[in-house]
Write an enzyme that holds these catalytic residues in place. Structure first.
Site, short mmCIF file in Angstrom:
data_model
loop_
_atom_site.label_atom_id
_atom_site.label_comp_id
_atom_site.label_asym_id
_atom_site.label_seq_id
_atom_site.Cartn_x
_atom_site.Cartn_y
_atom_site.Cartn_z
N THR A 179 -82.73 -8.44 45.15
CA THR A 179 -83.16 -8.35 43.75
C THR A 179 -83.55 -9.72 43.22
OG1 THR A 179 -81.86 -6.41 43.28
CG2 THR A 179 -82.22 -7.90 41.43
N THR A 230 -77.28 -9.81 40.41
CA THR A 230 -77.66 -9.17 41.67
C THR A 230 -76.37 -8.82 42.41
OG1 THR A 230 -78.65 -9.51 43.85
CG2 THR A 230 -77.93 -11.49 42.69
N GLY A 231 -76.39 -7.71 43.13
CA GLY A 231 -75.19 -7.34 43.87
C GLY A 231 -75.01 -5.85 43.92
N SER A 232 -73.77 -5.43 44.15
CA SER A 232 -73.48 -4.00 44.30
C SER A 232 -73.55 -3.34 42.92
CB SER A 232 -72.15 -3.78 44.98
OG SER A 232 -71.27 -4.86 44.79
N1 ASP Z 1 -78.15 -4.78 42.05
C1 ASP Z 1 -79.25 -4.13 42.74
C2 ASP Z 1 -79.05 -2.63 42.66
O1 ASP Z 1 -77.93 -2.20 42.73
C3 ASP Z 1 -79.36 -4.53 44.15
C4 ASP Z 1 -79.55 -5.98 44.36
O2 ASP Z 1 -79.02 -6.80 43.61
O3 ASP Z 1 -80.27 -6.33 45.33
O4 ASP Z 1 -80.02 -1.92 42.60
#
Ligand code: ASP
Length: 311
Positions: A179, A230-232
């Site tokens: 992201t 960004t993350g889970s």
């Molecule tokens: N946070 C984003 C999502 O859950 C994924 C990511 O950060 O790459 O869609």
């Protein structure tokens, strides 16, 4: 470009291209150089706006659009594939001066979802549009549309095949969250944030993560900070990360770094990992992440210009 009011004269910008499992051992020199160059291009796109006296809002949109166009990151071109082999894009933008916000999810033809998010903020009475309706609005507003092939890249297709072959869960596919996002403060002391993503490899059932959700993956408030995450995504939604950090700063009097780390710890207690970038009205930027690496960059009016990947 929006006029600024010269409150501090200091400007700063931070960008990210996703947090994940990147380490010096798992990334070769060529990949490191390519990602650093791409981060530099995006950082400079935002920096140029601020150097010319432009607004934080214009700067974050310029930086995120550059990251969307670059195939190295999971946003726009180079977005991950859904389970059914499509690219479905989410984005949000927020202006800390007015707390105006715009967001879109599940779009499949809009070249730069961040531009569409901004158009939702500025040209519609709404905050959040989804799927076919969002793109009907995009066409009406002449936001650039492309053939869905524009977004598709071979490495992302291979990631989907690998995930299916190994029957991996969504968070196991290399733990790479590509992201993208940007936060900035302009010379007038106004902050803005933007985030854009393809979501998770193999996502199904119209799944949407935190990135386009105002308050979860994206938030900006001149009384606190601008935040992009960004993350889970599931845990970031549950912790309302971006708003929670701003609330701690505004109501709890916490510094932005402490607030960011505390909220990332809460995400960790829920089983989530990821990263955050912030910009404050005082002219500071910073970041924190709980993954081994995060693609990132920072620049400011004092001459800072740095990109990084590893912890
Ligand atoms: N946070 C984003 C999502 O859950 C994924 C990511 O950060 O790459 O869609």
């Amino acid at each position: 470009m929006t006029e600024t009011s010269e409150t501090t004269g200091r400007w700063a910008i931070a960008i990210h291209g996703g947090a994940g499992s990147m380490t010096p051992e798992t990334m070769d020199a060529e990949a490191v150089a390519a990602h650093e160059a791409a981060l530099g291009v995006a950082l400079d796109a935002g920096r140029a706006v601020l150097m010319a006296g432009g607004s934080a809002l214009d700067a974050v949109c310029a930086a995120v659009a550059a990251l969307e166009d670059d195939p190295h990151f999971n946003a726009g071109r180079g977005a991950v594939f859904t389970y059914h082999g499509t690219n479905e894009l989410d984005a949000a933008v927020m202006d800390g001066r007015t707390r105006g916000a715009g967001a879109v999810c599940g779009v499949t033809h809009t070249r730069n979802p961040v531009h569409l998010a901004r158009t939702v903020m500025e040209k519609s009475p709404h905050v959040f549009l989804s799927g076919a309706g969002a793109e009907e609005f995009a066409r009406e507003q002449n936001v650039e549309q492309v053939d869905p092939d524009w977004f598709a890249t071979e490495p992302r297709w291979q990631q989907l095949q690998e995930m299916k072959a190994k029957k991996l869960g969504w968070f196991d596919a290399g733990l790479k969250y590509g992201t993208v996002g940007a936060v900035a403060v302009d010379a007038g002391g106004h902050v803005a944030a933007a985030t854009s993503t393809g979501g998770l490899t193999g996502k199904r059932w119209g799944r949407i993560g935190d990135s386009p959700l105002i308050g979860a993956g994206t938030y900006a408030d001149d009384r606190a900070a601008a935040i992009s995450c960004t993350g889970s995504g599931e845990q970031f939604i549950r912790a309302a990360v971006a708003h929670e950090i701003c609330a701690r700063i505004r109501l709890g009097g916490e510094g932005p770094q402490a607030a960011t780390e505390t909220v990332l710890d809460e995400v960790g207690l829920m089983g989530g990992v990821g990263g955050v970038i912030y910009a404050t009205p005082g002219g500071e930027t910073g970041f924190a992440f709980t993954t081994p690496g995060m693609f990132r960059g920072q620049a400011d009016s004092a001459g800072l210009r740095v990109v990084g990947i590893f912890g």
